[in-house]
Design an enzyme around this catalytic site. Structure first.
Site, mmCIF file in Angstrom:
data_model
loop_
_atom_site.group_PDB
_atom_site.id
_atom_site.type_symbol
_atom_site.label_atom_id
_atom_site.label_comp_id
_atom_site.label_asym_id
_atom_site.label_seq_id
_atom_site.Cartn_x
_atom_site.Cartn_y
_atom_site.Cartn_z
ATOM 1 N N GLU A 1 42.727 36.302 -9.055
ATOM 2 C CA GLU A 1 44.156 35.988 -8.921
ATOM 3 C C GLU A 1 44.765 36.781 -7.757
ATOM 4 O OE1 GLU A 1 46.330 35.384 -12.531
ATOM 5 O OE2 GLU A 1 48.219 35.869 -11.553
ATOM 6 N N LYS B 1 49.412 38.228 -21.187
ATOM 7 C CA LYS B 1 48.439 37.713 -20.209
ATOM 8 C C LYS B 1 48.587 38.512 -18.918
ATOM 9 C CE LYS B 1 46.947 34.833 -16.775
ATOM 10 N NZ LYS B 1 47.178 34.995 -15.330
ATOM 11 N N ASP C 1 32.662 44.836 -21.341
ATOM 12 C CA ASP C 1 32.715 43.506 -21.955
ATOM 13 C C ASP C 1 34.177 43.046 -22.077
ATOM 14 O OD1 ASP C 1 32.750 41.403 -23.771
ATOM 15 O OD2 ASP C 1 31.270 42.283 -25.115
ATOM 16 N N HIS D 1 54.034 35.429 -5.061
ATOM 17 C CA HIS D 1 52.828 34.644 -5.358
ATOM 18 C C HIS D 1 52.516 33.648 -4.262
ATOM 19 C CE1 HIS D 1 51.899 35.012 -9.903
ATOM 20 N NE2 HIS D 1 52.080 36.173 -9.333
HETATM 21 C C1 MEV Z 1 50.758 35.648 -14.021
HETATM 22 O O1 MEV Z 1 49.364 35.686 -13.907
HETATM 23 C C2 MEV Z 1 51.262 36.725 -14.958
HETATM 24 C C3 MEV Z 1 52.753 36.648 -15.302
HETATM 25 O O2 MEV Z 1 53.046 35.355 -15.815
HETATM 26 C C4 MEV Z 1 52.996 37.690 -16.358
HETATM 27 C C5 MEV Z 1 54.367 37.630 -16.984
HETATM 28 O O3 MEV Z 1 54.972 36.548 -17.030
HETATM 29 O O4 MEV Z 1 54.818 38.689 -17.475
HETATM 30 C C6 MEV Z 1 53.608 36.877 -14.109
#
Ligand code: MEV
Length: 430
Positions: A82, A269, A285, A383
């Site tokens: 990413e 995430k 792992d 991004h």
């Molecule tokens: C993107 O990989 C991760 C985010 O969506 C985390 C979040 O929303 O806190 C930017």
């Protein structure tokens, strides 16, 4: 380490970065020659790691800079596909570094092995029998893996759990025995599984039940890592937002993830973006860590944010997070994967506890950067800038063309593959 050579690392070319690692005395001149090939996983090792191996699957490995954890500086290796992850981790670490860095507390590392028994006529009697024979159970478990005992670890304690029959799932009652094992520097899956399988027959004889399995639990609630950080509002100002506004918006964003599972999953995430990248780079792992962490996020009965962000009495923003992190500093692919060996050396050969400190800190830093962007300018600006580079490469740009196409793409309204290909075509026709 002469870390001044790593300044503006992200602006250097690939070759300059390897040179900088030499100048910073992180790798030797000799290591720098043919660096990539030396760190690659040779087919002959890969072939022995899995069945039916045909090739290897590569990911970019990069360095997150500026991490100050428990007053020690770290350059953190991260393996990820990413684009924004390493930039976000480094930028969080730079801010948090200025206010004292991350502070961690690592619990005594204890892993859990489970044995589940069914067909027990009297659960309370079975429990009594087990509790009266705890010393013998521990002794038998330790006899199954004497080398961990010799090194100072081994089985330590035993608890029992009774799980009632559940009509909804047509499930029988289970009598479950947990054995707590100290696996020291290893994650210890093999140690735990060897021990629990060895004591299965003994537990059957003590309880009169049928052991359906013995296996480690990846829900490592006895191997917790906690991190905190504190950021003054003077370091939080962003665009038109004052430091106080950014702080308050981050706190509210976190509250949203505490109460709403739909948001909590995305929030967590983002945390795992950082955690997985370090866990993977360290040869550990990722699936074990993911499974345990997400289960931990549901410990209140609802899936919630793993992190908390609050306001200190003096107005500072305070971040905190606790995670189960049963990683190892030895064993598994750590000992055989050349990149894992390199990353270990890069981190200064950390103990398993130190590795936990690093990983949990990266997770909180990653979360800070994501929230800060989300509650101010949004994440797309950063991004898309990074995404432009991927588009340029996907369009076929090579060498210096990549930067030219990326910069041009950033100026365009439609930042997509078609535009990237157009830009490249024009460049090639010049
Ligand atoms: C993107 O990989 C991760 C985010 O969506 C985390 C979040 O929303 O806190 C930017």
């Amino acid at each position: 380490m002469k870390k001044e050579y790593l300044n503006k690392f992200y602006q250097k070319t690939h070759a300059e970065r390897i040179e900088a690692l030499v100048s910073a005395e992180i790798i030797s001149q000799e290591d720098a020659v043919d660096f990539k090939r030396k760190l690659a996983l040779p087919d002959e090792i890969a072939n022995h790691m899995i069945e039916n191996q045909i090739t290897t699957y590569e990911l970019p490995l990069g360095l997150a800079l500026n991490f100050l954890i428990d007053q020690k500086e770290f350059i953190v290796p991260m393996a990820t596909e990413e684009p924004s992850v390493i930039a976000a981790a480094s930028s969080a670490a730079k801010i948090i570094n200025q206010s004292g860095g991350f502070e961690t507390t690592i619990q005594e590392r204890t892993m859990i092995g489970q044995i589940a028994l069914t067909n027990i006529s009297n659960m309370n009697q079975a429990e009594q029998n087990i509790l009266q024979h705890v010393d013998q159970i521990i002794e038998k478990a330790n006899q199954a893996h004497p080398s961990i005992v010799k090194r100072g670890g081994g089985a330590r304690s035993v608890i029992t759990r009774q799980i009632e029959a559940d009509e909804q799932y047509d499930s029988p009652s289970f009598f479950v025995i947990h054995i707590h094992i100290q696996t020291l520097e290893a994650m210890g899956a093999n140690i735990i599984n060897t021990m629990v399988e060895a004591i299965k027959p003994y537990l059957e004889s003590l309880t009169g039940g049928t052991a359906i399995m013995g296996i480690l639990s990846n829900y490592a609630t006895e191997c917790l890592a906690t991190v905190t950080c504190r950021i003054p509002v003077s370091l939080l100002q962003k665009g038109n937002f004052s430091g106080e506004e950014v702080r308050d918006r981050i706190i509210e964003a976190c509250q949203f993830a505490i109460v709403d599972p739909y948001r909590a999953v995305t929030h967590n995430k983002g945390i795992m973006n950082g955690i997985d990248a370090v866990v993977l780079a360290s040869g550990n792992d990722t699936r074990a860590i993911e499974a345990g962490v997400h289960a931990y996020a549901t410990r209140s009965g609802q899936y919630r944010s793993l992190s908390s962000w609050t306001k200190a009495e003096n107005g500072d923003l305070v971040g905190m997070m606790t995670l189960p992190l049963p990683v190892g500093a030895v064993g598994g692919s750590i000992n055989i994967h050349p990149t894992a060996q390199f990353t270990k050396q890069l981190l200064g050969n950390p103990t398993a506890k130190e590795l936990e400190s690093i990983i949990v800190s990266v997770g909180l830093g990653q979360n800070f950067s994501a929230l800060k962007a989300l509650v101010t300018e949004g994440i797309q600006k950063g991004h898309m800038g990074l995404h432009a580079k991927s588009l340029a490469i996907s369009a076929g740009a090579k060498g210096e063309q990549i930067e030219v196409v990326t910069q041009e793409l950033k100026q365009r309204k439609n930042m997509n593959l078609v535009t990237a290909k157009d830009i490249l075509k024009q460049l090639n026709n010049k």
